[in-house]
Design an enzyme around this catalytic site. Structure first.
Site, short mmCIF file in Angstrom:
data_model
loop_
_atom_site.label_atom_id
_atom_site.label_comp_id
_atom_site.label_asym_id
_atom_site.label_seq_id
_atom_site.Cartn_x
_atom_site.Cartn_y
_atom_site.Cartn_z
N HIS A 205 -31.47 10.48 -6.41
CA HIS A 205 -30.18 10.26 -5.74
C HIS A 205 -29.51 8.95 -6.13
CE1 HIS A 205 -32.59 7.68 -3.11
NE2 HIS A 205 -31.45 7.10 -2.80
C1 UD1 Z 1 -27.34 5.13 0.28
C2 UD1 Z 1 -27.81 3.73 -0.10
C3 UD1 Z 1 -29.10 3.82 -0.89
C4 UD1 Z 1 -30.14 4.63 -0.16
C5 UD1 Z 1 -29.55 6.00 0.17
C6 UD1 Z 1 -30.54 6.84 0.94
C7 UD1 Z 1 -26.00 2.10 -0.46
C8 UD1 Z 1 -25.25 1.35 -1.49
N1 UD1 Z 1 -26.82 3.05 -0.94
O1 UD1 Z 1 -27.01 5.82 -0.93
O2 UD1 Z 1 -29.61 2.51 -1.08
O3 UD1 Z 1 -31.28 4.78 -0.98
O4 UD1 Z 1 -28.38 5.81 0.96
O5 UD1 Z 1 -30.13 8.17 1.02
O6 UD1 Z 1 -25.85 1.85 0.71
N2 UD1 Z 1 -22.71 11.98 1.21
C9 UD1 Z 1 -22.62 13.15 1.90
N3 UD1 Z 1 -23.06 13.17 3.20
C10 UD1 Z 1 -23.58 12.08 3.82
C11 UD1 Z 1 -23.66 10.87 3.09
C12 UD1 Z 1 -23.23 10.83 1.79
O7 UD1 Z 1 -22.15 14.16 1.39
O8 UD1 Z 1 -23.98 12.18 4.99
C13 UD1 Z 1 -22.28 11.96 -0.22
C14 UD1 Z 1 -20.83 11.57 -0.42
O9 UD1 Z 1 -20.38 12.26 -1.56
C15 UD1 Z 1 -20.97 10.08 -0.75
C16 UD1 Z 1 -22.24 10.04 -1.54
O10 UD1 Z 1 -23.09 11.02 -0.93
O11 UD1 Z 1 -19.87 9.59 -1.45
C17 UD1 Z 1 -22.93 8.71 -1.55
O12 UD1 Z 1 -23.16 8.25 -0.22
P1 UD1 Z 1 -23.31 6.69 0.08
O13 UD1 Z 1 -23.45 6.46 1.53
O14 UD1 Z 1 -22.25 5.92 -0.63
O15 UD1 Z 1 -24.64 6.27 -0.65
P2 UD1 Z 1 -26.01 7.06 -0.91
O16 UD1 Z 1 -25.98 7.59 -2.29
O17 UD1 Z 1 -26.33 7.99 0.19
#
Ligand code: UD1
Length: 354
Positions: A205
Site C-alpha cells: 500500500h
Molecule cells: C496512511 C499512512 C501510512 C500508513 C497507512 C496505513 C500517511 C502519510 N500515510 O496511508 O503511513 O501506513 O495509512 O493504512 O499518513 N482511501 C480510501 N478509504 C479510506 C482511506 C483511504 O479509499 O478509508 C484511499 C483514498 O484513495 C486515499 C488513499 O487511499 O487518497 C490514500 O489514503 P491516505 O490516508 O492518504 O494514506 P494511506 O495510503 O492510507
C-alpha cells in the site's frame, strides 16, 4: 490524569487498543479523537469494534486529500478540540499525517505531547512517514520508544533526555489476539479454496510502491509469477492506483481480496507459507508469529526482523521470488519488541512525568 489520544489510520487503531485498555484499568480520563483520515469501515470501524476500543469521543471527518490539504484540515480542526479538553497529555501514535497534525497542534497550544513509537527511522527522506516521524519526535515533549534501536536514533539526534524505552504496544495487542485465533487459522484459505500453508499472504500500500505505475506493475507481475497462490489484501490505495494504471490485481498466482479485520489477519498470516508486504506492522507481526516475511522495500525501520533472519528486503520486484522461496529461518528466542506490557508502562510514565 486526562489523556487525549489522536488517531486516524488503521495501524493507529491497533496501537490504540492496548492503550485504551491500560488507561481504563488505571482510571485515566481518556478522550479519543479520530481525525477521519481512514473512513472505510474495513479500515476503521471494524477495529474499534473488534478490539474493544468503543466509538471515538470526537470524529473530525477529515477524509482523503494531498498531504498539505489533509494535514492542514486536521490541524485546523484539532486546535479547538485540544483547547476545549486541555488534557494533561496529547498522545500521538506512529507516523501518519494524523500524528504530525496532532503533534503540531498540541505543541503550539502548550499542551504536553507524547509520541508513541518514537525514534523509528528509515533514513529515506522520500517517504511521507519519515517526514512525519522526524518532525513529530522533534516537536514532542516525551518520546516513547519501542526498541533499543529507536532509542539510539533519538540519542543521536540530541533527544536522549526526553526518550523512554517502553517496548512495542503492537506486541501487547498481538499476544492478546494470538491467544484466541488457533481455531481460525484455516478460515481465509477455506473461503478461497486453499489449504493451510498453501498460499502467501501479501499487502502492498505504500506510496513508493503504488504511485509509480511501472513500479506497481512490476510488483504485481512478480507476485503473479510466484510458485503458490498469493492472497493480496488490497488496501483502497492500491486498488485506486491499480485502476488508474490499468493493472489487474487478480492475475496468475495473485488474487485480490478485501482487507481483513485484525484477528482475521493474524489467523490468515499464521495459515500462510509466508508474508510479502510493505507494511511496518505486518513485518513485526510475522516475526512474532514465526512466519517468514519478505518486505518489498529498500530499507526497514524494524531492522531486528532482518538481523534475526525472519525478514528479507526485496528492493526490486525481481528479488521477490528468491526471497519468498528461501529456506525457513532458525527459531529465535530474541524479543526485541518487548514483553507485551508496553501500554501499562506508557500509562505509568505519563502519570509520573505529567
Ligand atoms: C496512511 C499512512 C501510512 C500508513 C497507512 C496505513 C500517511 C502519510 N500515510 O496511508 O503511513 O501506513 O495509512 O493504512 O499518513 N482511501 C480510501 N478509504 C479510506 C482511506 C483511504 O479509499 O478509508 C484511499 C483514498 O484513495 C486515499 C488513499 O487511499 O487518497 C490514500 O489514503 P491516505 O490516508 O492518504 O494514506 P494511506 O495510503 O492510507
Amino acid at each position: 490524569m486526562k489523556v487525549l489520544s489522536v488517531v486516524g489510520a488503521r495501524p493507529q487503531f491497533v496501537k490504540l487498543a492496548p492503550l485504551a485498555r491500560a488507561a481504563r484499568a488505571d482510571g485515566v480520563d481518556h478522550v479519543i479523537v479520530h481525525t477521519g483520515q481512514h473512513y472505510d469501515p474495513l479500515l476503521s470501524d471494524v477495529f474499534f469494534d473488534e478490539l474493544g476500543i468503543g466509538p471515538p469521543d470526537v470524529h473530525l471527518g477529515v477524509g482523503s486529500g494531498s498531504h498539505g490539504v489533509q494535514t492542514g484540515a486536521m490541524l485546523a480542526a484539532l486546535d479547538g478540540v485540544i483547547d476545549a479538553h486541555r488534557p494533561d497529555w496529547v498522545l500521538v501514535y506512529g507516523d501518519t499525517n494524523s500524528t504530525l497534525a496532532a503533534a503540531v497542534s498540541a505543541v503550539k497550544l502548550h499542551v504536553p505531547v507524547a509520541h508513541l513509537e518514537a525514534g523509528l527511522r528509515s533514513f529515506n527522506r522520500r517517504m511521507p512517514e519519515e517526514h512525519n516521524r522526524v518532525l513529530t519526535d522533534h516537536a514532542a515533549d516525551l518520546l516513547l520508544a519501542p526498541t533499543e534501536t529507536a532509542m539510539r536514533h533519538l540519542a543521536s539526534e540530541g533527544l536522549r533526555a526526553r526518550s523512554r524505552l517502553v517496548g512495542d504496544v503492537m506486541t501487547d495487542v498481538l499476544l492478546t489476539v494470538r491467544a484466541g485465533v488457533d481455531d481460525r487459522v484455516g478460515d481465509l484459505g477455506e473461503r478461497v479454496g486453499l489449504a493451510v500453508g498453501g498460499y502467501y499472504l501479501a499487502t502492498i500500500h505504500r506510496a513508493e510502491n503504488t504511485d509509480d505505475p511501472d513500479r506497481l506493475r512490476g510488483i504485481v507481475s512478480a507476485l503473479a509469477r510466484l510458485d503458490r497462490p498469493v492472497i493480496l489484501l488490497a488496501h483502497p490505495r492500491v486498488v485506486a492506483r491499480a485502476v488508474a494504471a490499468g493493472v489487474e490485481l487478480t492475475q496468475g498466482s495473485l488474487r485480490a481480496h478485501a482487507p481483513l479485520p485484525y484477528a482475521d489477519l493474524i489467523a490468515a498470516a499464521l495459515g500462510s507459507a509466508g508474508v510479502v508486504t510493505d507494511s511496518g506492522g505486518l513485518q513485526k507481526e510475522a516475526f512474532l508469529l514465526g512466519v517468514p516475511c519478505t518486505t518489498v522495500r529498500s530499507e526497514t525501520e524494524w531492522v531486528e526482523t532482518v538481523e534475526l533472519g525472519w525478514n528479507v528486503l526485496a528492493e526490486s520486484p525481481t528479488d521477490i521470488a528468491a526471497a519468498v522461496s528461501r529456506p525457513r529461518p532458525d527459531r529465535t528466542d530474541a524479543a526485541p519488541y518487548g514483553d507485551g506490557h508496553a501500554a501499562e508502562r506508557v500509562i505509568s510514565i505519563l502519570r509520573r512525568e505529567g
